[in-house]
Scaffold this active site. Structure first.
Site, PDB file in Angstrom:
ATOM      1  N   HIS A 133       0.860  -1.191   0.102  1.00 31.69           N
ATOM      2  CA  HIS A 133       0.019   0.003  -0.104  1.00 31.69           C
ATOM      3  C   HIS A 133       0.927   1.297  -0.115  1.00 31.69           C
ATOM      4  O   HIS A 133       0.474   2.072   0.357  1.00 31.69           O
ATOM      5  CB  HIS A 133      -0.729  -0.006   1.261  1.00 31.69           C
TER       6      HIS A 133
ATOM      7  N   LYS B 297      20.233  17.081 -13.396  1.00 26.40           N
ATOM      8  CA  LYS B 297      18.985  16.312 -13.138  1.00 26.40           C
ATOM      9  C   LYS B 297      19.124  14.900 -13.920  1.00 26.40           C
ATOM     10  O   LYS B 297      19.160  15.129 -15.149  1.00 26.40           O
ATOM     11  CB  LYS B 297      17.617  16.909 -13.330  1.00 26.40           C
TER      12      LYS B 297
ATOM     13  N   SER C 220      17.002  17.276 -17.682  1.00 29.50           N
ATOM     14  CA  SER C 220      16.048  18.491 -17.592  1.00 29.50           C
ATOM     15  C   SER C 220      16.738  19.686 -18.435  1.00 29.50           C
ATOM     16  O   SER C 220      17.822  19.918 -18.570  1.00 29.50           O
ATOM     17  CB  SER C 220      15.931  19.194 -16.348  1.00 29.50           C
TER      18      SER C 220
ATOM     19  N   GLU D 217      10.214   5.135 -18.177  1.00 29.94           N
ATOM     20  CA  GLU D 217       9.379   5.927 -18.940  1.00 29.94           C
ATOM     21  C   GLU D 217       8.988   5.452 -20.146  1.00 29.94           C
ATOM     22  O   GLU D 217       7.637   5.591 -20.601  1.00 29.94           O
ATOM     23  CB  GLU D 217       9.614   7.540 -18.732  1.00 29.94           C
TER      24      GLU D 217
END
Length: 468
Positions: free
Chosen positions: A190, A326, A320, A333
Site C-alpha cells: 500500500h 538532473k 532537464s 518512462e
C-alpha cells in the site's frame, strides 16, 4: 504539372484506371489508394514479407500440382521473393483502414507480383501476360491469404524478436536478483512500510513475471501456427486443388524456418480471428508486467536525496532543460508509454475480434497492424529495458540497510513473543517519539539479547518465527 505520359491505363472488372507509369501495382490498388485516404498507416515490413512468402509458396505448389506452367511459376516466384525481401515496399501504398477483408492489400500484392513477373518474362506492365488473379492468386482468396499472412507475420515476429527479447530481459533481472540477494531493505505494501525483504527477492519476482510472460506467449504460438490457406472464399476450398493447402503450408514452413500447419477447421480460420485476440491478450499481460517493473524501478530510484533512493539507474541522458545535473528514469518512462500503446492496441484487437460476420471477419487489417506493432514495441522496449537500464542498476546498500532498521514494521517479529496489541503499542510510541522499534522495546522490558534474536532483519526475509 503532371504529364499524361506519366500514367498508363490499366483495366479491372470495373473498367479503366489511370496508374502511375512507374508503379508495379495496378488498377485495383489505385482504386484502393483513391478510396481510403484515411491515415498515414501502411502495412509494414513483417506483413509484406509474409504475404510475399505466401505468394511464393502458392506458386511453388501450383507448379508442382501441374496447374501453373514453369515459366510463369518461375517469374512469380522471383517477383514474390523480391517482395518478401523488401525490394518493392514502396509499391504497397494502401491504407490500413481499408476493406475489412484486406482484399485491397491482397490485390496490391497480386498486381505488384504480376507486373514484376511480366517484366521478368519480357512483357509490358499491365499486359496481364502474368495475371494477378488467374496466376498469382491461383487457388487463393483474400479471405484465406490475409489471415494466413497475419499468422505468418506474427509468429515469425514472436520467434525472431519477441521471445528472445523477453528472455534477455528475464536473464538480466535474474542476474540482478543474484547480485542483490544480500541487500536487505524495507518491504512496502500500500506504498507504506512493511516487513523486510531482500532487494534480490524483489528482482527475482520481476524475473519470474517475465518468465511467466514468456510461457504465455509460447502458449499462443500453437494458435498462430494454423494457416487458413486453402479455404478460399468461405472456408469450403472452392476453386483450389485438394493438395494445395498442404503444399503451401510446407513451403511457408521451409521458407520461414518456422513450423506451420494447415488449419484444423477452415471455417473457424476465416470467420474468426481468435488467435490474434489470444496473442494480443498475452502481449497485454506481458505489457502489464513491464509497467509494474518499470514503475517499481522509478520508485526505488526516486530521489536521489528526497526519495527512496534504494537503487541507482544508469544515467543515459540529461534529464532537464532547466535543472542542471538532473537525471530522470527515461528508460522506464519509455516502457510505460509502450504499455499504454499496447493496451490500446489490444482494445482495438478485441473489438475487431468480435466483428466476424458469418464466414468472414472484416476487421483484419487493423487487427494485423495493431498486433504486429505490439509485438515490435514489446520486443524493442524489453531489450531496451534490459540493456540500457537493468544491467547497469546499482544498489544503495547503506540506504537499504538503514531504512530496514528504522522501519516500524519490523515490530511484526515481536508479535509472536509479546502479542499483537503490545507490539502495536511499541510501534505507535516509536512513531510518536521518533524512536526505533528497538529503542522503545528496550523501554518495555525486552533485553538486548532478545532483541538481537527477534529483530534480525536478514532473518525476517525468510519463513519462520525469530528467536525460537
Amino acid at each position: 504539372m503532371t504529364d499524361e505520359n506519366d500514367y498508363r491505363v490499366e483495366q479491372d472488372s470495373m473498367g479503366e484506371v489511370r496508374v502511375p507509369e512507374k508503379a508495379l501495382y495496378g488498377a485495383q490498388t489505385q482504386r484502393a489508394v483513391d478510396n481510403f485516404p484515411v491515415s498515414d498507416l501502411r502495412f509494414g515490413r513483417r506483413f509484406i514479407r509474409a504475404i510475399g512468402t505466401v505468394k511464393y509458396s502458392a506458386a511453388e505448389a501450383n507448379e508442382e500440382l501441374g496447374l501453373l506452367d514453369a515459366d510463369k511459376a518461375d517469374a512469380i516466384r522471383q517477383a514474390a521473393r523480391e517482395v518478401a525481401e523488401g525490394e518493392h515496399d514502396d509499391e504497397f501504398p494502401v491504407d490500413i483502414f481499408q476493406t475489412g477483408s484486406g482484399t485491397s492489400t491482397n490485390m496490391n500484392a497480386n498486381e505488384v507480383i504480376a507486373n514484376r513477373a511480366c517484366e521478368i518474362v519480357g512483357a509490358e506492365k499491365g499486359s496481364k501476360e502474368v495475371h494477378p488473379n488467374d496466376h498469382v492468386n491461383m487457388g487463393q482468396s483474400s479471405n484465406d491469404v490475409v489471415p494466413t499472412s497475419i499468422h505468418v507475420a506474427a509468429l515469425t515476429a514472436v520467434e525472431d524478436d519477441l521471445l528472445p527479447a523477453l528472455r534477455n530481459l528475464a536473464g538480466s533481472l535474474d542476474q540482478k536478483a543474484d547480485e542483490f540477494d544480500d541487500v536487505v531493505k524495507t518491504g512496502r505494501t500500500h506504498l507504506q512500510d512493511a516487513t523486510p525483504v531482500r532487494l534480490g527477492q524483489e528482482f527475482g519476482g520481476y524475473a519470474e513475471q517475465i518468465d511467466k510472460g514468456v510461457e504465455r506467449v509460447e502458449r499462443a504460438r500453437s494458435s498462430l501456427r494454423e494457416l487458413a490457406i486453402g479455404g478460399t472464399a468461405v472456408g469450403t476450398g472452392l476453386n483450389t486443388h485438394p493438395e494445395f493447402p498442404e503444399l503451401v503450408v510446407e513451403n511457408v514452413s521451409e521458407e520461414t524456418g518456422v513450423e506451420f500447419v494447415e488449419a484444423s477447421n477452415h471455417f473457424e480460420a476465416q470467420a474468426a480471428r481468435d488467435a490474434v485476440v489470444e496473442t494480443s491478450g498475452a502481449l497485454k499481460t506481458v505489457a502489464g508486467s513491464l509497467m509494474k517493473i518499470a514503475n517499481d524501478l522509478r520508485w526505488l530510484s526516486s530521489g536521489p536525496r528526497t526519495g527512496f533512493g534504494e537503487i541507482d539507474l544508469p544515467a543515459v541522458q540529461p534529464g532537464s532543460s532547466i535543472m542542471p545535473g538532473k537525471i530522470n528514469p527515461v528508460i522506464p518512462e519509455s516502457v510505460c508509454q509502450v504499455v499504454a500503446q499496447v493496451t490500446g492496441n489490444d482494445t482495438a484487437i478485441n473489438v475487431g475480434g468480435q466483428a466476424g460476420n458469418f464466414e468472414l471477419n472484416v476487421m483484419k487489417p487493423v487487427m494485423a497492424h495493431n498486433l504486429l506493432q505490439s509485438i515490435e514495441l514489446v520486443a524493442n522496449v524489453s531489450d531496451l529495458l534490459s540493456d540500457r537500464c537493468v544491467e547497469g542498476i546499482e544498489a544503495n546498500r547503506v540506504t537499504c540497510a538503514d531504512d530496514a532498521e528504522r522501519s516500524l514494521s519490523i515490530v511484526t517479529a515481536l508479535a509472536p513473543h509479546i502479542g499483537y496489541d503490545d507490539a502495536a503499542e511499541i510501534a505507535k510510541q516509536a512513531m510518536k517519539e521518533g524512536l526505533t522499534v528497538r529503542e522503545v522495546a528496550l523501554e518495555h522490558g525486552l533485553s538486548e539479547d532478545e532483541l538481537d534474536d527477534y529483530l534480525d532483519v536478514r532473518e525476517m526475509t525468510e519463513r519462520g518465527i525469530l528467536g525460537e
